[in-house]
Design an enzyme around this catalytic site. Structure first.
Site, PDB file in Angstrom:
ATOM      1  N   ARG A 245     -15.846  11.032   7.424  1.00 20.35           N
ATOM      2  CA  ARG A 245     -14.589  11.696   7.822  1.00 20.35           C
ATOM      3  C   ARG A 245     -14.299  12.877   6.907  1.00 20.35           C
ATOM      4  NH1 ARG A 245     -10.356   7.218   7.243  1.00 20.35           N
ATOM      5  NH2 ARG A 245      -8.842   8.853   7.667  1.00 20.35           N
TER       6      ARG A 245
ATOM      7  N   HIS B   1       0.859  -1.187   0.000  1.00 21.77           N
ATOM      8  CA  HIS B   1       0.000   0.000   0.000  1.00 21.77           C
ATOM      9  C   HIS B   1       0.890   1.231   0.000  1.00 21.77           C
ATOM     10  CE1 HIS B   1      -3.352   2.684   0.782  1.00 21.77           C
ATOM     11  NE2 HIS B   1      -2.541   3.318   1.585  1.00 21.77           N
TER      12      HIS B   1
ATOM     13  N   SER C  15      -8.599   2.326   8.434  1.00 26.55           N
ATOM     14  CA  SER C  15      -9.156   2.373   7.084  1.00 26.55           C
ATOM     15  C   SER C  15      -8.265   1.583   6.109  1.00 26.55           C
ATOM     16  CB  SER C  15      -9.271   3.841   6.661  1.00 26.55           C
ATOM     17  OG  SER C  15      -9.548   3.959   5.305  1.00 26.55           O
TER      18      SER C  15
ATOM     19  N   ASP D 200     -15.834   0.826   6.102  1.00 26.96           N
ATOM     20  CA  ASP D 200     -14.906   1.916   5.780  1.00 26.96           C
ATOM     21  C   ASP D 200     -15.536   2.918   4.808  1.00 26.96           C
ATOM     22  OD1 ASP D 200     -12.263   3.211   5.866  1.00 26.96           O
ATOM     23  OD2 ASP D 200     -12.226   2.697   3.750  1.00 26.96           O
TER      24      ASP D 200
ATOM     25  N   LYS E 276      -8.794  -2.922   4.887  1.00 27.19           N
ATOM     26  CA  LYS E 276      -9.001  -3.350   3.489  1.00 27.19           C
ATOM     27  C   LYS E 276      -7.893  -4.297   3.048  1.00 27.19           C
ATOM     28  CE  LYS E 276      -9.512   1.003   2.568  1.00 27.19           C
ATOM     29  NZ  LYS E 276      -9.766   2.379   2.216  1.00 27.19           N
TER      30      LYS E 276
HETATM   31  N1  URA Z   1      -6.541   5.881   2.205  1.00 27.04           N
HETATM   32  C1  URA Z   1      -7.523   5.168   2.774  1.00 27.04           C
HETATM   33  O1  URA Z   1      -7.998   4.193   2.228  1.00 27.04           O
HETATM   34  N2  URA Z   1      -7.978   5.583   3.963  1.00 27.04           N
HETATM   35  C2  URA Z   1      -7.479   6.646   4.613  1.00 27.04           C
HETATM   36  O2  URA Z   1      -7.943   6.952   5.696  1.00 27.04           O
HETATM   37  C3  URA Z   1      -6.447   7.384   3.995  1.00 27.04           C
HETATM   38  C4  URA Z   1      -6.001   6.959   2.785  1.00 27.04           C
END
Ligand code: URA
Length: 441
Positions: free
Chosen positions: A171, A85, A186, A164, A190
């Site tokens: 958010r 990521h 978050s 999320d 995933k």
């Molecule tokens: N990317 C995400 O998926 N979530 C976040 O909170 C910030 C970046």
């Protein structure tokens, strides 16, 4: 779910006490099914943002968010399931090369990726500039493609970690994006739902990154590594510099072009080196190689011998691209990818050595021309972007073109001025810095 229960969670957060895990689990399940008052979810997010939560509560929250949707499971060779990521950078196209390169080394990469919002582009937008490329895969489709060829890249959707989706949207409107526990939960929920054994995090740091300082990037990296480890995933974060753009091409279609070049063993070294850095870490963590040096050599080999490109070709076919387009794409990407016919050369005003290129200035102008979004409904114009002709440390003469701008409309005088000013040139030879600042594990 009753709002009073959510208030109980908020009280615990305010008093620095652990959240009741039973209530937390019901709250996250209710968020996933949209069976919660938005105002209650807002209050909870504001409490987490203002007071923070403990690492243990962040692990519990991430676990609940991961389990709010499908979780991929891998019966055979689950130790080979890996992903990466990135917190997002300008010209950051690593996923397009990393997934097929790792698959060519025998790993399995069920990669979920996002669309771009903000100044950085999204992997999905880049892939969608390929005619026919389908990123809308179900968890079952992801699993079967990965089993068949070793990798896929799919758009995040509500089958995976659906809690999320709503929390992120709230958010955004409650100014609670920049909370370390919320970002951690978050992102890691995933990734964890992919059923990973190992994860590499590329935490960008610098003027064009979400985290501007090494201290902030390290804090986020430590939180994400601890939570991934808490969920049983091997995890390492590489904090990398994000001031100058990555590689030579910026923009959706253009980044696919550069990626194919790197998959042919060519392309810009900056990009190739980052693929090697991330790929070798994952090869080592999954036990395929015994040292980083061995990992670096293996990634270099699959880029040079065409096997990573073959995997990329297979991924295109599996994800909806027809035979002829996939073939042409790998042979001659410009013959199938859109590229604007309108181009302006940006000229250097000085002679010397390229010292810096302001990524943020480039990204903001490309975004205004449609390479990125201002709101989620905006449509991407894939043919917009830049090709950098003179890179950090290279010699340049006054009057020479250092960058081509492929635009969607005539750029304003102000835009041209900003682009001209986005390069600094030094009289002295520049020491090229490595992208890697520090590893957190
Ligand atoms: N990317 C995400 O998926 N979530 C976040 O909170 C910030 C970046």
């Amino acid at each position: 779910m009753k709002s009073e229960k959510v208030s109980k969670l908020c009280d615990s957060i305010k008093n620095s006490q652990p959240m009741d895990k039973n209530i937390l689990s019901k709250f996250i399940a209710a968020v996933a099914t949209r069976d919660v008052e938005i105002s209650a979810a807002e209050s909870w997010l504001k409490a987490v943002h203002k007071y923070g939560i403990s690492p243990q509560d962040t692990i519990a929250l991430t676990n609940q968010m991961m389990n709010s949707g499908s979780v991929l499971t891998w019966k055979e060779n689950s130790h080979l399931v890996v992903d990466k990521h990135s917190t997002g950078g300008v010209g950051d196209k690593m996923s397009l090369m990393l997934a097929p390169a790792l698959a060519a080394c025998g790993l399995k990469v069920p990669m979920l990726a996002g669309r771009g919002l903000g100044h950085t582009g999204g992997t999905i937008d880049k892939l969608e500039s390929i005619p026919g490329f389908n990123c809308d895969l179900s968890p079952q489709q992801m699993q079967s493609i990965v089993q068949e060829i070793g990798c896929c890249i799919a758009a995040q959707n509500d089958s995976i970690a659906p809690a999320d989706g709503l929390l992120y949207a709230i958010r955004d409107v409650t100014n609670t994006i920049d909370s370390i526990p919320l970002i951690t939960a978050s992102i890691i929920s995933k990734k964890a739902a992919e059923g990973l054994h190992s994860l590499v995090l590329d935490v960008k740091c610098g003027t064009a990154a979400f985290m501007k300082t090494e201290q902030d990037a390290t804090e986020l990296a430590k939180s994400m590594v601890a939570v991934a480890n808490g969920l049983g995933i091997k995890c390492k974060a590489q904090i990398t510099a994000m001031d100058n753009p990555i590689g030579s091409h910026i923009g959706n279609s253009l980044e696919v072009i550069e990626s194919i070049d790197v998959l042919k063993g060519k392309g810009h070294l900056d990009t190739r080196n980052l693929v090697i850095l991330q790929g070798s870490a994952l090869l080592l963590m999954s036990g395929v190689v015994g040292s980083s040096t061995e990992g670096e050599a293996l990634i270099g080999q699959v880029l040079d011998d065409g096997s990573a490109l073959t995997k990329f070709h297979e991924m295109c076919l599996q994800q909806g691209v027809n035979d002829e387009i996939a073939h042409q794409l790998c042979q001659d990407p410009l013959s199938v990818l859109p590229l604007s016919g309108q181009k302006i050369d940006i000229i250097s005003q000085h002679s010397g050595y390229v010292n810096s290129i302001d990524s943020m200035a480039l990204a903001e102008i490309a975004r205004k021309h449609g390479a990125g979004r201002f709101s989620i409904e905006d449509t991407i114009i894939p043919e917009v972007g830049f090709i950098i002709k003179k890179h950090i440390g290279e010699k340049i003469e006054s009057g020479q073109c250092w960058m081509e701008f492929y635009h969607s409309r005539q750029p304003t005088d102000d835009e041209i001025k900003q682009l001209s000013r986005s390069i600094t040139v030094s009289k002295d030879i520049i020491d090229k810095q490595s992208r890697l600042i520090v590893v957190v594990d």
